[in-house]
Design a protein around this motif. Sequence first.
Motif, short mmCIF file in Angstrom:
data_model
loop_
_atom_site.label_atom_id
_atom_site.label_comp_id
_atom_site.label_asym_id
_atom_site.label_seq_id
_atom_site.Cartn_x
_atom_site.Cartn_y
_atom_site.Cartn_z
N HIS A 1 3.79 5.56 -5.87
CA HIS A 1 3.60 5.62 -7.32
C HIS A 1 2.50 6.61 -7.69
CE1 HIS A 1 5.41 1.32 -7.56
NE2 HIS A 1 6.34 2.26 -7.68
N THR A 2 1.47 6.70 -6.83
CA THR A 2 0.39 7.65 -7.08
C THR A 2 0.91 9.09 -7.02
OG1 THR A 2 -1.24 6.14 -6.13
CG2 THR A 2 -1.87 8.45 -6.29
N SER B 1 0.83 -1.21 0.00
CA SER B 1 0.00 0.00 0.00
C SER B 1 0.86 1.26 0.00
CB SER B 1 -0.93 0.01 1.21
OG SER B 1 -0.19 0.00 2.41
N SER C 1 3.88 1.49 -1.23
CA SER C 1 4.48 1.58 -2.57
C SER C 1 3.47 2.13 -3.58
CB SER C 1 4.97 0.20 -3.00
OG SER C 1 5.53 0.26 -4.29
N LYS C 2 2.22 1.71 -3.46
CA LYS C 2 1.17 2.24 -4.36
C LYS C 2 0.99 3.74 -4.15
CE LYS C 2 -1.66 -1.92 -5.06
NZ LYS C 2 -2.99 -2.54 -4.80
N ASP D 1 -6.08 2.97 -11.80
CA ASP D 1 -6.70 2.46 -10.58
C ASP D 1 -7.40 1.13 -10.88
OD1 ASP D 1 -9.25 2.36 -8.66
OD2 ASP D 1 -7.69 3.54 -7.68
N GLN D 2 -7.05 0.09 -10.13
CA GLN D 2 -7.55 -1.25 -10.42
C GLN D 2 -9.07 -1.35 -10.23
OE1 GLN D 2 -5.45 -4.26 -8.27
NE2 GLN D 2 -6.50 -5.96 -9.29
#
Length: 314
Positions: free
Chosen positions: A228-229, A222, A224-225, A288-289
Amino acid sequence: MQNLTEFLVNATSHKSLSVIIKVCVVIPFFCVFLCCIVVMLHIFASHRQFLDTSRYILFAYMLINDTLQLLSSVLLFLFVMGQVKFAIVYCAPLLFISTATFQNTPLILATMSLERYVAIFYPLQRPAAWRSDRIWIIILSLWLISCLFPVIDYSIGKRDPAVNVLSTPVLCKTIVVNSSPIQTLFKAAVSVLFFAVVAVIILFTYVRILLETRKLRQDRVSVSKAMHTVLLHGFQLLLCMLAFTHPITESLIVLHANWLPEDIAFFNYFCFILIPRFLSPLIYGLRDQSLRGYIGKTFLCCSNKVKPHVRGKL
C-alpha cells in the motif's frame, strides 16, 4: 480623454485587486503547510526511533525537499505578482533551487519505494547503503543528480547580449534564463525521463511485493502495508505529474473562458503545483500510524498550553 483615464484607472484597480486576492490565497495556504511540516520535522528530531529507520529518514528528507520547493516557488510567485525586478545573478539561485527540488521529488519517491522493496526481500541482510546510518549516501547521490541537470540546462542556453547578468533588472521567471528552444527541449526530455524511470521503478516494486504477498503465509500484514505504501508513492508521482498538464489546461481555459494570461498561469500554479505539493507529504505522514499518533499528541499539547493562558487573561 476623461473616459480613457477612467478606463485606465479601473483596469489598474482591477489588476491590483486580482493580485491581492491571489496573494491572500497563496500565503495562508503556504503557512498552514509550513506549520504542518515544522511539526513533523520536530517529531522526527525529538524521537530517536524515527532517526533509526531508513524509511522515516527518507520521508524527513522529502519534507525538507518539498518545503524548499514550495518556499522558492512562492517567493518567485510573490516577486512576479509584485513586478519586482532584479539582476539574473540573484534570480538564478531561486530558479535553480526550484528546478532542482522539483526534479528531486520523483527520485525520492523511487528511493522510498526501493527501500520498502529492500525491507521486504532483504529483512536480515539489508545492503549497507540502505541502513539508517548509511542512507545519507543515497540522499547525497539524489541531490547530485537533481542538481546536475539544471546546471547543464543553464550552461547550454544562449544569453541575450542586451541583458547584463550582474546589473540588468528582469522579472524572475524561468523563461528569462531558459529562453532558447534547446533548453526547452532539454528540460522536457529530462522531466519525461525522470518520471518514466520512477514510474517503472514504482510499478516493478509494487508487482514484486504483490507477488510476495501471495507467496507468504506469515507476516502478510507488513507485506500488505509495504504494498500500500508503494501504491501511495505511485499516487504521489501522479500528483507531481499534474505540473505537466498546464499546456492542456491553458488550451481548455482559452477555448471555454475569457481569462487573462496571468489568471490562467495562477490557476495552473495553484491547482497543479501548489496543491499536489501540499497534499503529497501530508497524506503520507497522516497515513503512518506511529507518526499520526505523535502529531495528535503535539497538537493536543499545544492546545492545552494555550487554554490556561487564555483563562488567565479572562
